[in-house]
Write a protein that holds these residues in place. Structure first.
Motif, short mmCIF file in Angstrom:
data_model
loop_
_atom_site.label_atom_id
_atom_site.label_comp_id
_atom_site.label_asym_id
_atom_site.label_seq_id
_atom_site.Cartn_x
_atom_site.Cartn_y
_atom_site.Cartn_z
N GLY A 101 65.69 20.97 16.60
CA GLY A 101 65.54 20.37 15.28
C GLY A 101 66.51 19.26 14.95
O GLY A 101 66.57 18.81 13.80
N LYS A 102 67.26 18.78 15.94
CA LYS A 102 68.21 17.70 15.70
C LYS A 102 67.58 16.34 16.02
O LYS A 102 66.79 16.22 16.95
N LYS A 103 67.95 15.34 15.24
CA LYS A 103 67.66 13.96 15.63
C LYS A 103 68.73 13.56 16.65
O LYS A 103 69.92 13.84 16.44
N ALA A 119 72.01 13.22 12.56
CA ALA A 119 71.75 12.93 13.98
C ALA A 119 72.96 13.29 14.83
O ALA A 119 74.10 13.30 14.36
N LYS A 149 67.01 18.23 20.47
CA LYS A 149 65.81 17.76 19.77
C LYS A 149 64.86 18.94 19.51
O LYS A 149 64.30 19.07 18.42
N LYS A 181 60.13 22.93 13.94
CA LYS A 181 59.10 22.07 13.34
C LYS A 181 59.71 21.02 12.42
O LYS A 181 59.12 19.97 12.19
N ASP A 182 60.89 21.30 11.86
CA ASP A 182 61.55 20.37 10.95
C ASP A 182 62.73 19.71 11.67
O ASP A 182 63.51 20.38 12.35
N ILE A 183 62.84 18.40 11.50
CA ILE A 183 63.92 17.65 12.14
C ILE A 183 65.02 17.38 11.11
O ILE A 183 64.75 16.95 9.99
N SER A 184 66.25 17.64 11.49
CA SER A 184 67.41 17.45 10.61
C SER A 184 67.60 15.97 10.29
O SER A 184 67.32 15.09 11.12
N SER A 185 68.08 15.68 9.09
CA SER A 185 68.38 14.28 8.74
C SER A 185 69.68 13.82 9.39
O SER A 185 69.92 12.62 9.55
#
Length: 592
Positions: A150-152, A114, A147, A108-112
């Motif tokens: 949780g990865k950009k 990339a 993705k 649910k949370d995306i890492s800052s």
């Protein structure tokens, strides 16, 4: 929370209380089919910390769990294996929390931070081929999995649009083309340019033969064939910015890009950012000069610049020729740095490139680390093996390499033939049939390739891949369509109180266990850059669902609560199949 996490701390607490020892970890495994249990605690590794009989230790831990953990209904111990039976309500509570959850299993949370994933990266002198298909499917799937974890992600490719290879096609078009274009010929642009690359090769071989017949040594003839010298001169003109040469280069590369775009669209892959070798081939030289001053590189007597990697178990590697021109390694160093300059949030990169380049990437990654870039710690070479076809199955127009467009068309045709044989298309319009053939054919190709560990070589059999039985894409697609059929027939209220007491069927419990593993599988696939983990998880889920479907009545169940639950469970299985296949770039049909 997964069952393993629930039990792990409880087992550690049990050992601490019973034996005054702190376990660093607990080993679990699925309970064997011939024993009662939902999960098994392996006692043997504990014997390093706890002295005693493994059966007695297992029994004491089992008693502790039964007394202190609500979810534990009962247990049994077989030798050093503690088989734990989990209360049905644990699974019902779990299902209640996820049954309405969209994108269940995805972070649910995306890492800052990339990641940049590179794939495809073709030459612009010919169409994409079978090897490019595996490359694209792997790169795209890994991007989507990262993705979901949780990865950009930035999806990229570097297009090899300069060099002698494109000049060969350009020269042959000038010589033999008579102004032919994709529009006038009816050919895709990449196929047209590939046609002239073949024409160059034919003329080159004829000139070599003629020179040899006139007494020139073969090795010398290969270097001095007039058409090759002309192509080399054309490359020099391009590098000097000659207007006519650059204009021809732009026109023919433009044809190729249009052709590639069509193939990518048909294959279902895309990119966020493109790099072109014509813009990057000069990068890296300044970095090498800086590294030379810092003592990372060294200069030989002839003026060439090298790096010594013998302390890393490799050898010396050239990074600048004696005339100051770059080698591929130099370009790759410069391009990696440029990508982080363009996208400062990048903290790692994945290179999807065949295993023949394993050594190249070992060297590249070491150089970037020695240059001191922190993101160089997060570089990964997604190395993969060749794809072969059974001999005689397909021939390309050159007779050597299997063309990607031809293979996609062939897969659609194979799906059509098999679907007609099985008679599964009653009530379909012609347009619906064509869409379905494409979905099945492309799904078969993608799944067959992605279910295999990337490092392994593949023998791709088109007919086998489209089979509706076994570990194939169509088998999984058919199961998804079967679930959608159940949902269409379930014309009753599906609201249900899962706190209501009812016993789970063993098959329902097995399905819930597998559904529970999906988030963990997504994370594991991301950590290992392995679409095969997603593919084979999905096959296991589908096998379990089909076993459930055959052994448990769904719509025919007389108990209303159980019927509602089984339809909802089927629906969730369908959603997980769809999500997993989306990560692999595979569509699922609503009916088949």
């Amino acid at each position: 929370m997964s069952l393993q996490k629930v039990l792990s701390q409880c087992v550690i607490d049990a050992v601490k209380e019973l034996y005054q020892m702190e376990l660093p970890s607990v080993e679990f495994q699925p309970t064997r089919k011939d024993f009662e249990g939902d999960i098994t605690v392996v006692v043997f590794p504990m014997l390093r910390f706890v002295k005693g009989n493994p059966v007695e230790i297992g029994t004491k831990i089992g008693e502790y769990l039964q007394e202190h953990v609500d979810e534990v209904a009962k247990f049994n111990v077989v030798k050093g294996f503690l088989n734990v039976v989990i209360d049905d309500q644990f699974y019902l509570d779990f299902f209640d929390t996820i049954r309405e959850e969209a994108n269940y299993g995805f972070a649910k949370d995306i890492s800052s931070d990339a990641m940049m994933v590179e794939y495809s990266s073709p030459n612009t002198n010919k169409p994409l081929h079978l090897g490019h298909i595996r490359n694209n499917l792997l790169g795209y799937a890994v991007s989507e999995i990262l993705k979901a974890a949780g990865k950009k992600v930035y999806k990229t490719q570097i297009i090899n649009d300069r060099g002698i290879h494109i000049c060969k096609s350009m020269l042959a078009w000038q010589r033999f083309g008579e102004g032919e274009t994709p529009e006038s010929s009816g050919l895709k642009g990449d196929h047209l340019v590939g046609k002239y690359y073949v024409a160059f090769d034919k003329a080159y071989k004829e000139q070599i033969a003629e020179l040899v017949d006139n007494g020139t040594a073969k090795e010398k003839a290969e270097k001095e064939a007039p058409i090759l010298l002309e192509a080399q001169e054309m490359l020099r003109k391009w590098e000097a910015g000659d207007e006519a040469t650059v204009s021809l280069w732009q026109m023919m590369n433009g044809w190729v890009y249009e052709g590639f775009d069509t193939t990518y669209e048909n294959l279902g892959v895309d990119f966020d950012v493109l790099y072109y070798e014509s813009n990057t081939y000069l990068l890296g030289r300044d970095v090498v000069k800086d590294g030379l001053e810092k003592g990372i590189f060294f200069k030989k007597e002839d003026g060439s610049v090298w790096i010594d990697l013998t302390d890393e178990g490799l050898d010396e590697k050239i990074v600048l020729r004696s005339d100051g021109t770059a080698v591929y390694m130099t370009q790759d160093i410069g391009t990696a740095i440029q990508r982080v300059t363009d996208h400062p949030d990048i903290n790692g990169m994945v290179y999807t490139v065949g295993n023949e380049q394993d050594y190249h990437f070992k060297v590249l990654f070491l150089i970037l680390k020695k240059l001191g870039y922190t993101w160089a710690q997060q570089l990964y070479h997604l190395s993969y093996g060749m794809v072969d076809l059974p001999s005689g199955k397909m021939k390309s127009r050159e007779g050597t390499v299997v063309d990607a467009d031809d293979l996609l068309t062939s897969m659609e045709n194979t799906a059509e033939e098999l679907s007609k044989e099985l008679g599964k298309l009653d009530g379909y319009s012609e347009e619906e049939k064509k869409r379905l053939y494409r979905t099945i054919g492309l799904g078969a190709l993608k799944y067959y390739i992605l279910k295999v560990d990337p490092k392994k070589r593949i023998l791709f059999n088109p007919e086998e891949s489209v089979d509706f039985q076994g570990n194939t894409g169509p088998f999984i697609q058919y199961t998804y369509a079967r679930i959608q059929s159940i949902l269409r027939k379930a014309d009753f209220d599906l609201s249900i109180d899962l706190k209501a007491t009812f016993d789970l069927h063993g098959k329902e419990k097995e399905l819930l266990k597998l559904i529970q593993l999906f988030p963990e599988t997504v994370q594991l696939a991301a950590e290992n850059y392995s679409p095969a983990l997603i593919a084979n998880y999905t096959y296991d889920l589908v096998k379990e669902f089909n076993s459930f479907y055959q052994q448990v009545s769904i719509l025919g169940e007389s108990d209303g609560t159980k019927k509602q639950f089984r339809v909802l469970l089927s629906k969730k299985v369908g959603e997980v199949i769809q999500s997993a296949f989306r990560l692999l770039g595979i569509d699922v049909p609503e009916r088949m």
